[in-house]
Design a protein around this motif. Sequence first.
Motif, PDB file in Angstrom:
ATOM      1  N   PHE A  47      40.606  16.799  23.541  1.00  0.00           N
ATOM      2  CA  PHE A  47      41.097  17.626  24.652  1.00  0.00           C
ATOM      3  C   PHE A  47      41.234  19.079  24.209  1.00  0.00           C
ATOM      4  CE2 PHE A  47      44.945  19.727  26.288  1.00  0.00           C
ATOM      5  CZ  PHE A  47      44.565  19.914  27.608  1.00  0.00           C
ATOM      6  N   TRP A  48      41.817  19.303  23.053  1.00  0.00           N
ATOM      7  CA  TRP A  48      42.014  20.666  22.573  1.00  0.00           C
ATOM      8  C   TRP A  48      40.684  21.334  22.259  1.00  0.00           C
ATOM      9  CZ3 TRP A  48      46.386  22.706  23.713  1.00  0.00           C
ATOM     10  CH2 TRP A  48      47.545  21.918  23.785  1.00  0.00           C
ATOM     11  N   LYS A  49      39.728  20.562  21.754  1.00  0.00           N
ATOM     12  CA  LYS A  49      38.406  21.136  21.500  1.00  0.00           C
ATOM     13  C   LYS A  49      37.736  21.515  22.818  1.00  0.00           C
ATOM     14  CE  LYS A  49      35.993  19.602  18.091  1.00  0.00           C
ATOM     15  NZ  LYS A  49      35.114  18.799  17.188  1.00  0.00           N
ATOM     16  N   ALA A  50      37.869  20.657  23.828  1.00  0.00           N
ATOM     17  CA  ALA A  50      37.295  20.959  25.139  1.00  0.00           C
ATOM     18  C   ALA A  50      37.969  22.178  25.764  1.00  0.00           C
ATOM     19  CB  ALA A  50      37.431  19.751  26.065  1.00  0.00           C
ATOM     20  N   LEU A  51      39.281  22.297  25.603  1.00  0.00           N
ATOM     21  CA  LEU A  51      40.007  23.456  26.131  1.00  0.00           C
ATOM     22  C   LEU A  51      39.552  24.738  25.431  1.00  0.00           C
ATOM     23  CD1 LEU A  51      42.220  24.710  27.877  1.00  0.00           C
ATOM     24  CD2 LEU A  51      43.880  24.091  26.093  1.00  0.00           C
ATOM     25  N   LYS A  52      39.397  24.669  24.111  1.00  0.00           N
ATOM     26  CA  LYS A  52      38.944  25.844  23.354  1.00  0.00           C
ATOM     27  C   LYS A  52      37.555  26.279  23.813  1.00  0.00           C
ATOM     28  CE  LYS A  52      36.950  25.490  19.475  1.00  0.00           C
ATOM     29  NZ  LYS A  52      36.554  25.204  18.077  1.00  0.00           N
ATOM     30  N   ASN A  53      36.651  25.305  23.988  1.00  0.00           N
ATOM     31  CA  ASN A  53      35.296  25.644  24.439  1.00  0.00           C
ATOM     32  C   ASN A  53      35.307  26.227  25.846  1.00  0.00           C
ATOM     33  OD1 ASN A  53      34.239  24.656  22.025  1.00  0.00           O
ATOM     34  ND2 ASN A  53      33.894  22.603  22.859  1.00  0.00           N
ATOM     35  N   THR A  54      36.146  25.672  26.713  1.00  0.00           N
ATOM     36  CA  THR A  54      36.240  26.174  28.083  1.00  0.00           C
ATOM     37  C   THR A  54      36.729  27.611  28.108  1.00  0.00           C
ATOM     38  OG1 THR A  54      36.725  23.926  28.886  1.00  0.00           O
ATOM     39  CG2 THR A  54      37.244  25.753  30.358  1.00  0.00           C
ATOM     40  N   VAL A  55      37.734  27.897  27.296  1.00  0.00           N
ATOM     41  CA  VAL A  55      38.243  29.277  27.205  1.00  0.00           C
ATOM     42  C   VAL A  55      37.163  30.203  26.660  1.00  0.00           C
ATOM     43  CG1 VAL A  55      39.917  30.769  26.045  1.00  0.00           C
ATOM     44  CG2 VAL A  55      40.653  28.560  26.972  1.00  0.00           C
ATOM     45  N   PHE A  56      36.408  29.727  25.670  1.00  0.00           N
ATOM     46  CA  PHE A  56      35.333  30.537  25.104  1.00  0.00           C
ATOM     47  C   PHE A  56      34.289  30.882  26.163  1.00  0.00           C
ATOM     48  CE2 PHE A  56      30.983  30.389  23.356  1.00  0.00           C
ATOM     49  CZ  PHE A  56      30.997  31.585  22.629  1.00  0.00           C
ATOM     50  N   PHE A  57      33.831  29.885  26.926  1.00  0.00           N
ATOM     51  CA  PHE A  57      32.838  30.137  27.966  1.00  0.00           C
ATOM     52  C   PHE A  57      33.386  31.096  29.023  1.00  0.00           C
ATOM     53  CE2 PHE A  57      31.105  25.725  26.883  1.00  0.00           C
ATOM     54  CZ  PHE A  57      30.149  26.247  26.025  1.00  0.00           C
ATOM     55  N   THR A  58      34.654  30.920  29.378  1.00  0.00           N
ATOM     56  CA  THR A  58      35.259  31.767  30.410  1.00  0.00           C
ATOM     57  C   THR A  58      35.380  33.212  29.946  1.00  0.00           C
ATOM     58  OG1 THR A  58      36.544  29.862  31.213  1.00  0.00           O
ATOM     59  CG2 THR A  58      37.269  32.041  31.899  1.00  0.00           C
ATOM     60  N   VAL A  59      35.855  33.414  28.720  1.00  0.00           N
ATOM     61  CA  VAL A  59      36.039  34.773  28.203  1.00  0.00           C
ATOM     62  C   VAL A  59      34.686  35.445  27.973  1.00  0.00           C
ATOM     63  CG1 VAL A  59      36.892  36.122  26.250  1.00  0.00           C
ATOM     64  CG2 VAL A  59      38.275  34.255  27.167  1.00  0.00           C
ATOM     65  N   ALA A  60      33.743  34.712  27.382  1.00  0.00           N
ATOM     66  CA  ALA A  60      32.433  35.301  27.074  1.00  0.00           C
ATOM     67  C   ALA A  60      31.717  35.739  28.348  1.00  0.00           C
ATOM     68  CB  ALA A  60      31.581  34.309  26.294  1.00  0.00           C
ATOM     69  N   THR A  61      31.649  34.858  29.325  1.00  0.00           N
ATOM     70  CA  THR A  61      30.978  35.223  30.576  1.00  0.00           C
ATOM     71  C   THR A  61      31.795  36.237  31.363  1.00  0.00           C
ATOM     72  OG1 THR A  61      31.976  33.296  31.680  1.00  0.00           O
ATOM     73  CG2 THR A  61      29.760  33.031  30.756  1.00  0.00           C
ATOM     74  N   GLY A  62      33.120  36.162  31.246  1.00  0.00           N
ATOM     75  CA  GLY A  62      33.979  37.099  31.959  1.00  0.00           C
ATOM     76  C   GLY A  62      33.866  38.521  31.446  1.00  0.00           C
ATOM     77  N   ILE A  63      33.391  38.691  30.220  1.00  0.00           N
ATOM     78  CA  ILE A  63      33.180  40.029  29.668  1.00  0.00           C
ATOM     79  C   ILE A  63      31.749  40.495  29.890  1.00  0.00           C
ATOM     80  CG2 ILE A  63      33.115  41.388  27.539  1.00  0.00           C
ATOM     81  CD1 ILE A  63      35.418  39.671  26.511  1.00  0.00           C
ATOM     82  N   ILE A  64      30.795  39.623  29.608  1.00  0.00           N
ATOM     83  CA  ILE A  64      29.380  40.022  29.643  1.00  0.00           C
ATOM     84  C   ILE A  64      28.878  40.205  31.072  1.00  0.00           C
ATOM     85  CG2 ILE A  64      27.035  39.358  28.988  1.00  0.00           C
ATOM     86  CD1 ILE A  64      28.266  37.791  26.659  1.00  0.00           C
ATOM     87  N   VAL A  65      29.181  39.263  31.950  1.00  0.00           N
ATOM     88  CA  VAL A  65      28.633  39.291  33.307  1.00  0.00           C
ATOM     89  C   VAL A  65      29.032  40.557  34.084  1.00  0.00           C
ATOM     90  CG1 VAL A  65      28.691  38.158  35.565  1.00  0.00           C
ATOM     91  CG2 VAL A  65      28.322  36.804  33.507  1.00  0.00           C
ATOM     92  N   PRO A  66      30.321  40.929  34.149  1.00  0.00           N
ATOM     93  CA  PRO A  66      30.660  42.140  34.918  1.00  0.00           C
ATOM     94  C   PRO A  66      30.000  43.403  34.362  1.00  0.00           C
ATOM     95  CG  PRO A  66      32.625  40.854  34.447  1.00  0.00           C
ATOM     96  CD  PRO A  66      31.533  40.274  33.624  1.00  0.00           C
ATOM     97  N   VAL A  67      29.924  43.508  33.037  1.00  0.00           N
ATOM     98  CA  VAL A  67      29.321  44.700  32.439  1.00  0.00           C
ATOM     99  C   VAL A  67      27.846  44.797  32.813  1.00  0.00           C
ATOM    100  CG1 VAL A  67      28.716  45.838  30.272  1.00  0.00           C
ATOM    101  CG2 VAL A  67      30.972  44.774  30.537  1.00  0.00           C
ATOM    102  N   MET A  68      27.111  43.693  32.652  1.00  0.00           N
ATOM    103  CA  MET A  68      25.692  43.712  32.979  1.00  0.00           C
ATOM    104  C   MET A  68      25.470  43.897  34.478  1.00  0.00           C
ATOM    105  SD  MET A  68      24.073  40.795  30.467  1.00  0.00           S
ATOM    106  CE  MET A  68      22.437  41.139  31.104  1.00  0.00           C
ATOM    107  N   ALA A  69      26.266  43.195  35.292  1.00  0.00           N
ATOM    108  CA  ALA A  69      26.110  43.290  36.746  1.00  0.00           C
ATOM    109  C   ALA A  69      26.398  44.700  37.230  1.00  0.00           C
ATOM    110  CB  ALA A  69      27.039  42.291  37.436  1.00  0.00           C
ATOM    111  N   LEU A  70      27.425  45.334  36.671  1.00  0.00           N
ATOM    112  CA  LEU A  70      27.755  46.704  37.066  1.00  0.00           C
ATOM    113  C   LEU A  70      26.656  47.674  36.641  1.00  0.00           C
ATOM    114  CD1 LEU A  70      29.820  48.509  38.396  1.00  0.00           C
ATOM    115  CD2 LEU A  70      31.026  48.672  36.210  1.00  0.00           C
TER     116      LEU A  70
END
Length: 291
Positions: A62-85
Amino acid sequence: MQRNWKAGLLFILPALLFYLLFMVVPYVLAFGVSFVKWRGVSLDMHFVGLANFATMFDDPNFWKALKNTVFFTVATGIIVPVMALYFAVAVTRKLVAGAQFFRITYFFPNLISQVAIAVLWWFALNPQFGILSNFLRLVGLDNLPSWLGDPFWAPWCIVVVKVWAAVGFYMVLYVSSIQGIPEDYYDACKVDGAGEWQSFYHVTLPLLSEMMKVSTIFLLLNGFGTFDLVRIMTDGGPDRSTETLATYIYENAFELGKFGYATTIAMTLFFITFSLALLSLWVQRRQEVEY
């Protein structure tokens, strides 16, 4: 006045009933299921209290899945807005030739289902016949990793695919907002001697603040709901390096028959997402910029 109130109630009531029956009631029932042991295929339920939650907190997967989920959320949450803008400004301010062509090109992934995108990239990232590995071999790079079979590279491959699939949608959101900014503002900047960067920083960015708030919530919900790409491309592997909370819920519910435990994780995911969405709105709250 009273007749208008009754007429308004008649219009609101169906939507309210729909929301209660298909949104509120399922969440309440799911919350109750998280306190039982249930295989999901019978009426045989055993109340276990907080045992499912205790199991979850002691579950390393569960903790590994939570860590991976946070990683995907943070990574895409930073990269996507910058590239889209960047793309949105480039096509609206005509900083690149053929702006209309690039608008269509960037948005194209959103016309394809997530399943088709996952299959397409699974073939592209195949270490034997994938287009990426073959291209790198052509330029003299050998000893290439198994992109989706390596615990280091697999999560980053998922991030790349998520970014590729999402950038076009957020670009369109930003384009619609930029096009609503009066051209007089940019003309005033030119008169004052400001360049494109100064115009972007002092005009475009502040007036995009409301849309950026909306996109942040969308990205947050999308990141914590990561499922189909991971399920098809890696199935949570290798060694659970790409496991997310959504795929772990699916595994426990439909593969292991632990519906009670899966619902416990699902309710935890709901409260995490809901709390972060509220926190994001609170952090970003400020006076709306008007023009």
